[in-house]
Design a protein around this motif. Structure first.
Motif, mmCIF file in Angstrom:
data_model
loop_
_atom_site.group_PDB
_atom_site.id
_atom_site.type_symbol
_atom_site.label_atom_id
_atom_site.label_comp_id
_atom_site.label_asym_id
_atom_site.label_seq_id
_atom_site.Cartn_x
_atom_site.Cartn_y
_atom_site.Cartn_z
ATOM 1 N N LYS A 2 22.155 74.586 64.092
ATOM 2 C CA LYS A 2 21.876 75.479 62.991
ATOM 3 C C LYS A 2 22.945 76.558 62.883
ATOM 4 O O LYS A 2 23.300 76.993 61.776
ATOM 5 C CB LYS A 2 20.514 76.147 63.178
ATOM 6 N N LEU A 3 23.513 76.997 64.039
ATOM 7 C CA LEU A 3 24.533 78.026 64.012
ATOM 8 C C LEU A 3 25.802 77.494 63.330
ATOM 9 O O LEU A 3 26.476 78.195 62.583
ATOM 10 C CB LEU A 3 24.847 78.520 65.433
ATOM 11 N N LYS A 4 26.125 76.222 63.635
ATOM 12 C CA LYS A 4 27.308 75.631 63.031
ATOM 13 C C LYS A 4 27.185 75.572 61.504
ATOM 14 O O LYS A 4 28.122 75.894 60.767
ATOM 15 C CB LYS A 4 27.555 74.239 63.584
ATOM 16 N N SER A 5 26.017 75.239 61.008
ATOM 17 C CA SER A 5 25.833 75.143 59.566
ATOM 18 C C SER A 5 25.889 76.529 58.918
ATOM 19 O O SER A 5 26.392 76.686 57.802
ATOM 20 C CB SER A 5 24.501 74.464 59.247
ATOM 21 N N ILE A 6 25.411 77.516 59.648
ATOM 22 C CA ILE A 6 25.441 78.853 59.096
ATOM 23 C C ILE A 6 26.872 79.333 58.984
ATOM 24 O O ILE A 6 27.292 79.885 57.968
ATOM 25 C CB ILE A 6 24.592 79.818 59.968
ATOM 26 N N PHE A 7 27.659 79.123 60.090
ATOM 27 C CA PHE A 7 29.061 79.537 60.074
ATOM 28 C C PHE A 7 29.829 78.775 58.994
ATOM 29 O O PHE A 7 30.713 79.329 58.337
ATOM 30 C CB PHE A 7 29.688 79.334 61.459
ATOM 31 N N PHE A 8 29.537 77.484 58.812
ATOM 32 C CA PHE A 8 30.228 76.669 57.808
ATOM 33 C C PHE A 8 29.918 77.184 56.414
ATOM 34 O O PHE A 8 30.796 77.275 55.548
ATOM 35 C CB PHE A 8 29.801 75.216 57.964
ATOM 36 N N GLY A 9 28.694 77.604 56.135
ATOM 37 C CA GLY A 9 28.344 78.120 54.825
ATOM 38 C C GLY A 9 29.007 79.456 54.570
ATOM 39 O O GLY A 9 29.455 79.753 53.454
ATOM 40 N N ILE A 10 29.117 80.312 55.687
ATOM 41 C CA ILE A 10 29.783 81.615 55.512
ATOM 42 C C ILE A 10 31.250 81.404 55.187
ATOM 43 O O ILE A 10 31.837 82.106 54.367
ATOM 44 C CB ILE A 10 29.572 82.485 56.767
#
Length: 235
Positions: A2-10
């Motif tokens: 979930k952290l990876k997807s959040i960073f990718f969206g940012i």
């Protein structure tokens, strides 16, 4: 995860914001239109033509003067013959002699008077006795052509002959002969007119001497006739 997807969206959001700011900062450049200056030659036009003169009405003109006597000359007609003109002046008060000719007139024709016939004196001579008229009958011909007969003779029978073996290439031949047809109807050979093969002449002679026709007649009487007969002999 979930952290990876959040960073990718940012990160994607930051990139989009950076592109939006960059487009705002860009300065639109306007294209300028270039114009070419050319020299124009001036042309001088010719002067306009003068206005047409006013037409003179025929009614306004004065009438022509009458022709003088010198102008009333007679035009000679070439088609008419020339007439001699007498230049000598004649006085009408002079006396005119009567018409006469150098030669006397021809005599009038005299009516012809028949002369009376003069009979010789003395005893008259006896006239010669008139000869009796003899009626000449036309001489009958010994033989007649087909055109002089009542009708053309018709062939009744003829002898049979065999085609010669010496003629191999032809299947038939023709011989034209002249024959005499007796009053009984029997035919007799006279001569050969033409032939396609010389070997057929003896056969044609035999046929001409041994054939039988209907008796030729002239004015209902049997006579002798002469005719040309083409004989065809077949193999």
């Amino acid at each position: 995860m979930k952290l990876k997807s959040i960073f990718f969206g940012i990160a994607i959001t930051a990139v989009l914001l950076a592109m939006l700011v960059a487009t705002r900062m860009m300065v639109l450049t306007t294209s300028s239109t270039e114009y070419e200056i050319r020299e124009i030659e001036t042309v001088s036009l010719p002067a306009p033509p003068p206005p047409p003169a006013e037409e003179i009405m025929v009614e306004d003109l004065p009438p022509p003067p009458p022709p003088a006597l010198a102008d009333l000359a007679v035009t000679p007609d070439v088609s008419q013959p020339a007439v001699p003109v007498s230049v000598m002046k004649i006085d009408p008060r002079l006396a005119v002699d009567t018409f006469f000719t150098d030669q006397p007139p021809s005599p009038l024709p005299q009516p012809s008077i028949p002369r009376p016939s003069v009979k010789p004196k003395g005893p008259s001579k006896p006239s010669a006795p008139s000869r009796p008229r003899v009626k000449v009958t036309p001489k009958q011909k010994s033989q007649y052509s087909l055109g002089e007969l009542d009708q053309k003779p018709r062939l009744l029978r003829n002898p049979s002959v065999s085609f010669p073996r010496s003629i191999r290439n032809a299947k038939s031949g023709r011989v034209v002969v002249r024959v005499t047809i007796l009053p009984s109807g029997r035919s007799q050979f006279i001569s050969v007119v033409s032939s396609t093969h010389s070997e057929l002449i003896p056969l044609a002679r035999r046929i001409a001497n041994g054939s039988r026709f209907t008796p030729p007649t002239r004015q209902g009487k049997p006579v002798k006739a002469v005719m040309t007969w083409p004989i065809t002999i077949k193999k």
